[in-house]
Design a protein around this motif. Structure first.
Motif, mmCIF file in Angstrom:
data_model
loop_
_atom_site.group_PDB
_atom_site.id
_atom_site.type_symbol
_atom_site.label_atom_id
_atom_site.label_comp_id
_atom_site.label_asym_id
_atom_site.label_seq_id
_atom_site.Cartn_x
_atom_site.Cartn_y
_atom_site.Cartn_z
ATOM 1 N N VAL A 67 0.833 -1.203 0.000
ATOM 2 C CA VAL A 67 0.000 0.000 0.000
ATOM 3 C C VAL A 67 0.866 1.250 0.000
ATOM 4 C CG1 VAL A 67 -1.590 1.358 1.425
ATOM 5 C CG2 VAL A 67 -2.041 -1.052 1.020
ATOM 6 N N LEU A 68 1.913 1.236 0.810
ATOM 7 C CA LEU A 68 2.807 2.404 0.870
ATOM 8 C C LEU A 68 3.473 2.645 -0.479
ATOM 9 C CD1 LEU A 68 4.480 1.812 4.361
ATOM 10 C CD2 LEU A 68 2.780 3.545 3.769
ATOM 11 N N ILE A 69 3.930 1.555 -1.107
ATOM 12 C CA ILE A 69 4.572 1.701 -2.422
ATOM 13 C C ILE A 69 3.560 2.219 -3.439
ATOM 14 C CG2 ILE A 69 5.682 0.459 -4.314
ATOM 15 C CD1 ILE A 69 6.846 -1.454 -2.214
ATOM 16 N N SER A 70 2.331 1.642 -3.430
ATOM 17 C CA SER A 70 1.307 2.082 -4.380
ATOM 18 C C SER A 70 0.940 3.539 -4.169
ATOM 19 C CB SER A 70 0.056 1.205 -4.245
ATOM 20 O OG SER A 70 0.347 -0.132 -4.580
ATOM 21 N N ALA A 71 0.827 3.947 -2.906
ATOM 22 C CA ALA A 71 0.481 5.338 -2.615
ATOM 23 C C ALA A 71 1.567 6.283 -3.091
ATOM 24 C CB ALA A 71 0.232 5.502 -1.122
ATOM 25 N N ALA A 72 2.818 5.895 -2.845
ATOM 26 C CA ALA A 72 3.927 6.745 -3.299
ATOM 27 C C ALA A 72 3.961 6.832 -4.820
ATOM 28 C CB ALA A 72 5.241 6.191 -2.765
ATOM 29 N N ALA B 99 5.702 3.376 -17.005
ATOM 30 C CA ALA B 99 6.279 2.399 -16.075
ATOM 31 C C ALA B 99 5.600 2.468 -14.718
ATOM 32 C CB ALA B 99 7.781 2.648 -15.933
ATOM 33 N N VAL B 100 5.327 3.682 -14.259
ATOM 34 C CA VAL B 100 4.641 3.850 -12.971
ATOM 35 C C VAL B 100 3.257 3.213 -13.016
ATOM 36 C CG1 VAL B 100 3.583 5.541 -11.427
ATOM 37 C CG2 VAL B 100 5.915 5.900 -12.262
ATOM 38 N N PHE B 101 2.527 3.428 -14.116
ATOM 39 C CA PHE B 101 1.191 2.853 -14.238
ATOM 40 C C PHE B 101 1.234 1.327 -14.248
ATOM 41 C CE2 PHE B 101 0.068 6.967 -16.587
ATOM 42 C CZ PHE B 101 -0.409 7.552 -15.422
ATOM 43 N N VAL B 102 2.206 0.752 -14.955
ATOM 44 C CA VAL B 102 2.329 -0.708 -15.029
ATOM 45 C C VAL B 102 2.633 -1.301 -13.655
ATOM 46 C CG1 VAL B 102 3.700 -2.603 -15.964
ATOM 47 C CG2 VAL B 102 3.000 -0.723 -17.456
ATOM 48 N N VAL B 103 3.613 -0.706 -12.967
ATOM 49 C CA VAL B 103 3.989 -1.222 -11.644
ATOM 50 C C VAL B 103 2.824 -1.070 -10.663
ATOM 51 C CG1 VAL B 103 5.534 -0.904 -9.682
ATOM 52 C CG2 VAL B 103 6.441 -0.783 -12.011
ATOM 53 N N SER B 104 2.146 0.087 -10.715
ATOM 54 C CA SER B 104 1.017 0.313 -9.808
ATOM 55 C C SER B 104 -0.096 -0.699 -10.050
ATOM 56 C CB SER B 104 0.469 1.733 -9.992
ATOM 57 O OG SER B 104 1.417 2.695 -9.613
ATOM 58 N N SER B 105 -0.386 -0.978 -11.316
ATOM 59 C CA SER B 105 -1.440 -1.944 -11.632
ATOM 60 C C SER B 105 -1.083 -3.337 -11.128
ATOM 61 C CB SER B 105 -1.692 -1.971 -13.140
ATOM 62 O OG SER B 105 -2.136 -0.709 -13.592
ATOM 63 N N ASN C 155 -11.641 -4.999 3.298
ATOM 64 C CA ASN C 155 -11.088 -3.852 2.558
ATOM 65 C C ASN C 155 -10.613 -2.690 3.414
ATOM 66 O OD1 ASN C 155 -11.697 -5.026 0.000
ATOM 67 N ND2 ASN C 155 -13.834 -4.461 0.280
ATOM 68 N N THR C 156 -11.074 -2.610 4.640
ATOM 69 C CA THR C 156 -10.823 -1.406 5.423
ATOM 70 C C THR C 156 -9.345 -1.158 5.668
ATOM 71 O OG1 THR C 156 -12.968 -1.545 6.499
ATOM 72 C CG2 THR C 156 -11.278 -0.271 7.622
ATOM 73 N N VAL C 157 -8.608 -2.200 6.071
ATOM 74 C CA VAL C 157 -7.206 -1.991 6.438
ATOM 75 C C VAL C 157 -6.418 -1.394 5.283
ATOM 76 C CG1 VAL C 157 -5.068 -3.124 7.116
ATOM 77 C CG2 VAL C 157 -7.221 -3.805 8.174
ATOM 78 N N SER C 158 -6.501 -2.049 4.123
ATOM 79 C CA SER C 158 -5.730 -1.554 2.981
ATOM 80 C C SER C 158 -6.240 -0.199 2.513
ATOM 81 C CB SER C 158 -5.784 -2.565 1.828
ATOM 82 O OG SER C 158 -7.130 -2.761 1.411
ATOM 83 N N VAL D 207 -2.049 7.399 3.328
ATOM 84 C CA VAL D 207 -0.727 7.712 2.760
ATOM 85 C C VAL D 207 -0.882 8.594 1.528
ATOM 86 C CG1 VAL D 207 1.317 6.717 1.667
ATOM 87 C CG2 VAL D 207 0.319 5.621 3.685
ATOM 88 N N THR D 208 -1.872 8.300 0.707
ATOM 89 C CA THR D 208 -2.094 9.110 -0.498
ATOM 90 C C THR D 208 -2.432 10.549 -0.133
ATOM 91 O OG1 THR D 208 -2.867 7.180 -1.724
ATOM 92 C CG2 THR D 208 -3.478 9.336 -2.588
ATOM 93 N N VAL D 209 -3.293 10.726 0.863
ATOM 94 C CA VAL D 209 -3.670 12.075 1.293
ATOM 95 C C VAL D 209 -2.450 12.834 1.808
ATOM 96 C CG1 VAL D 209 -4.926 13.343 3.074
ATOM 97 C CG2 VAL D 209 -6.082 11.575 1.757
ATOM 98 N N ILE D 210 -1.637 12.172 2.626
ATOM 99 C CA ILE D 210 -0.451 12.845 3.171
ATOM 100 C C ILE D 210 0.517 13.216 2.050
ATOM 101 C CG2 ILE D 210 1.579 12.535 4.632
ATOM 102 C CD1 ILE D 210 -0.173 10.754 6.429
ATOM 103 N N ALA D 211 0.782 12.241 1.182
ATOM 104 C CA ALA D 211 1.713 12.504 0.080
ATOM 105 C C ALA D 211 1.182 13.591 -0.841
ATOM 106 C CB ALA D 211 1.964 11.211 -0.703
ATOM 107 N N ALA D 212 -0.133 13.542 -1.127
ATOM 108 C CA ALA D 212 -0.720 14.559 -1.994
ATOM 109 C C ALA D 212 -0.664 15.934 -1.339
ATOM 110 C CB ALA D 212 -2.165 14.188 -2.327
ATOM 111 N N GLY D 213 -0.906 15.986 -0.030
ATOM 112 C CA GLY D 213 -0.825 17.266 0.677
ATOM 113 C C GLY D 213 0.565 17.857 0.616
#
Length: 662
Positions: free
Chosen positions: A55-60, A98-104, A166-169, A176-182
């Protein structure tokens, strides 16, 4: 279907029903709910760690495309000098792909691991709840509708499935996405970040209020589902359908179900609509903010150009900011939805943990030991000044359980071995928990049965004789005095080991919707075909089984309705004989049978008694005239004892009963 059908449709007044719903809507209080929910995931800490890392990697990775977009505009398409820089543009586009492929790819693996963990946690919770209910004492099931229990297992656990899977992930990923986006937004433009986030506190407060409302509605929805499940379980069982048809009450049963269904529909609509205004406002906010950002950006740039300083905002900055902004706002919206789901599911988790917090009234002592199999002791049964009162309806129970018990005194068909129209019959002939009914008791009863003896307890219905039989295998615990097996108090023996040595044949045997062989093997799963046939011969049912087209593989139907009463009873006797108990308790084993079937079953019982301590609870005195000793029970006490001949000669209560039946 207990308690009769005549009062079903008007069991409570409309005002009482509404009040009951108000009471049921109150969420039970369960201590440390959040900690206990988190503890459900403890066995899967390793998998959770993997999920968190992914999740952390995907969010980053999710933040990189907007930043790369800025570089595409400012360095690739519109560099400070000259036209588009194709080599730089190519590298940036390749990096984005590449980012899209790895994220998927990470998303697929993350979904798989998350689904496995969540569903295993849910499965563990369901099995844990089922196992805990199995450990509850018999009295719990006489007070609580089977349908209500089924609803806890199915509807409540199913209702938290999405939270568990689903809640945990989602929480980790979106946070993480909100923090990184902020952070990315602040790096791009602190002025635009303030514009984008200024109304967030208001939305958070509104979300909490909506969540509280939805949680209350969710609690009432689950109570309604419990009632619907109970109605279905009662009315659509074989016994329930038969009773409804014979009394022409199908239309009433349908209306009863339809009324609760209308309540369920109303609650579902209210639950769906309770947050729609809030989310509509959020959606408007999310749609309006990018436009406002364009307006504010133009104002900042115009003012900067007018005053002759660099605004620090480029076309790439605006495009990247609005892209990052969506990466912030949509995860925030998702977090708000998750928060609402969590608030709603708290009521369901509370209902589940409430049942898990129930403590069985009958448990093994810390130093419980094995019953003795020593010759001369094994099979001996003694009552020493034993008194018993059925648990009062107001005995301590968690709130929701008391509400279920008080609101639905009728016992559900299917969880007990009796027919629904006979469910009001307590183990002694009177319902120990019927509202306003007298409690059946036994009072200072003492007797002893030597190994291999055949003794009988007779008396009028409600006298307490079956209660005596229920105390021997410790289905209930004596209120005072001591019940002993092989010289040991049954409360000092391991329950499972005690039950291994005691067999019970009830008036209404319970057979599963399975084959005859499967029903027999319930007593001994590893039994061979030869053992099945030997037990069936002893029970005088083997030839009858062989006469069926499929023999021992004949499916008996729900609760054995494809068989006659005598056939069911003899199969139940064969099942007990396969268990080969030291003590055989016969609870009105022939009272519901016709004369022909009674004689067949009685012959089977005569063979079954050989070499065993036998305790017969009987209404028909003709079945116990050969007993070594007969105890006459009345008002919970032993009135007289002796052989058949001795009691007739005495001319007391037994002689009076015998004369009445003769």
């Amino acid at each position: 279907m207990s308690g009769g059908m005549s009062g079903r449709g008007s069991r409570v007044s409309s005002g009482d029903a509404e009040r009951q719903r108000e009471i049921n809507s109150e969420a039970p209080v369960v201590a440390d709910l959040g900690r206990r929910i988190a503890a459900l995931f403890r066995p899967y800490r390793g998998q959770l760690a993997v999920i968190i890392v992914m999740v952390l990697i995907s969010a980053a990775l999710g933040i990189l495309p907007p930043l790369l977009t800025q570089r595409v505009f400012d360095d690739g398409l519109f560099p400070p000098v000259g036209g588009p820089d194709l080599p730089v543009l190519a590298w940036l586009v390749a990096a984005m792909i590449a980012v899209f492929v790895v994220s998927s790819g990470l998303g697929i693996v993350q979904t798989l691991v998350t689904a496995r963990v969540g569903n295993r946690v849910m499965g563990d919770l369901r099995v844990r709840l089922f196992a805990h209910l199995q450990s509850m004492e018999l009295g719990f099931f006489t007070r609580t509708q089977t349908g209500v229990i089924q609803s806890r297992l199915q509807n409540d656990v199913g209702g938290v499935a999405n939270v568990l899977t689903n809640t945990v992930s989602n929480v980790i990923g979106n946070t993480v996405t909100v923090i990184a986006a902020g952070v990315a937004m602040l790096l791009l433009s602190w002025q635009l970040t303030i514009v984008a986030l200024v109304l967030m506190p208001v939305l958070v407060l509104a979300q909490r209020r909506v969540g509280q409302v939805r949680a209350r509605i969710a609690g009432r929805t689950q109570e309604s589902l419990s009632e619907m499940t109970a109605i279905t379980q009662e009315a659509l069982s074989v016994s329930g359908v038969l009773l409804a048809k014979t009394y022409s009450r199908q239309r009433d049963e349908t209306e009863r179900y339809a009324a609760e269904n209308r309540t369920q529909i109303d609650l579902q609509v209210r639950q769906t609509m309770s947050g729609q205004v809030f989310f509509a406002l959020v959606q408007v906010f999310l749609s309006a903010v990018p436009a406002i950002v364009y307006l504010v950006s133009g104002w900042i740039m115009a003012r900067a150009l007018g005053e002759g300083f660099d605004p620090g905002i480029t076309a790439g900055t605006i495009v990247a900011f609005t892209t990052v902004q969506s990466r912030l706002l949509f995860p925030l919206l998702a977090l708000m939805r998750i928060a609402l789901d969590l608030q709603t599911s708290r009521a369901l988790f509370a209902r589940i943990f409430e049942y898990l917090d129930l403590e069985p009234a009958i448990v093994d002592a810390p130093d419980a030991r094995e019953p003795s199999d020593e010759p001369g002791r094994a099979g001996r049964v003694e009552f020493d000044d034993v008194s018993f009162h059925y648990p009062d309806a107001a005995s301590p129970r968690p709130a929701a359980v008391r509400r279920a018990e008080d609101g639905d005194a009728d016992s559900a068909d299917g969880g007990d071995a009796r027919d629904p129209d006979d469910a009001s019959r307590a183990p002694d002939g009177g319902d120990p928990l019927a509202a306003g009914g007298a409690r059946a008791t036994i009072d200072r009863v003492s007797f002893h049965v030597r190994p291999g003896e055949f003794v009988a307890f007779v008396g009028a219905s409600g006298s307490g004789k079956t209660t005596i039989g229920s105390l021997i295998p410790r289905l209930y615990d004596a209120t005072s005095g001591s019940v002993r097996y092989a010289g040991d108090d049954v409360r000092e023996l391991r329950q499972e080991a005690l039950m291994d040595r005691i067999g019970v044949v009830t008036q209404e045997p319970y057979l599963f919707h399975a084959t005859i062989a499967a029903n027999l093997r319930y007593a001994k799963p590893a039994a061979t075909q030869e053992e099945l046939e030997a037990a069936a011969r002893l029970a005088n049912i083997h030839d009858t089984i062989q006469g069926f087209a499929e023999g021992y593989e004949t499916v008996v139907g729900e609760r054995g309705y494809r068989l006659s009463g005598g056939e069911k009873q003899r199969i139940a006797i064969a099942r007990v004989l396969l268990k080969n108990p030291r003590v055989l308790v016969l609870d009105e084993a022939t009272s519901a049978l016709d004369t022909v079937n009674e004689r067949a079953v009685q012959r089977a019982l005569d063979d079954a008694r050989s070499g065993r301590t036998t305790i017969a609870i009987a209404h028909r005195l003709s079945t116990v005239v050969d007993a070594d000793r007969i105890y006459v029970v009345g008002a919970g006490r032993i009135l007289e004892q002796g052989t058949h001949a001795e009691l007739l000669e005495r001319g007391g209560a037994y002689a009076e009963l015998y004369a009445q039946q003769s």
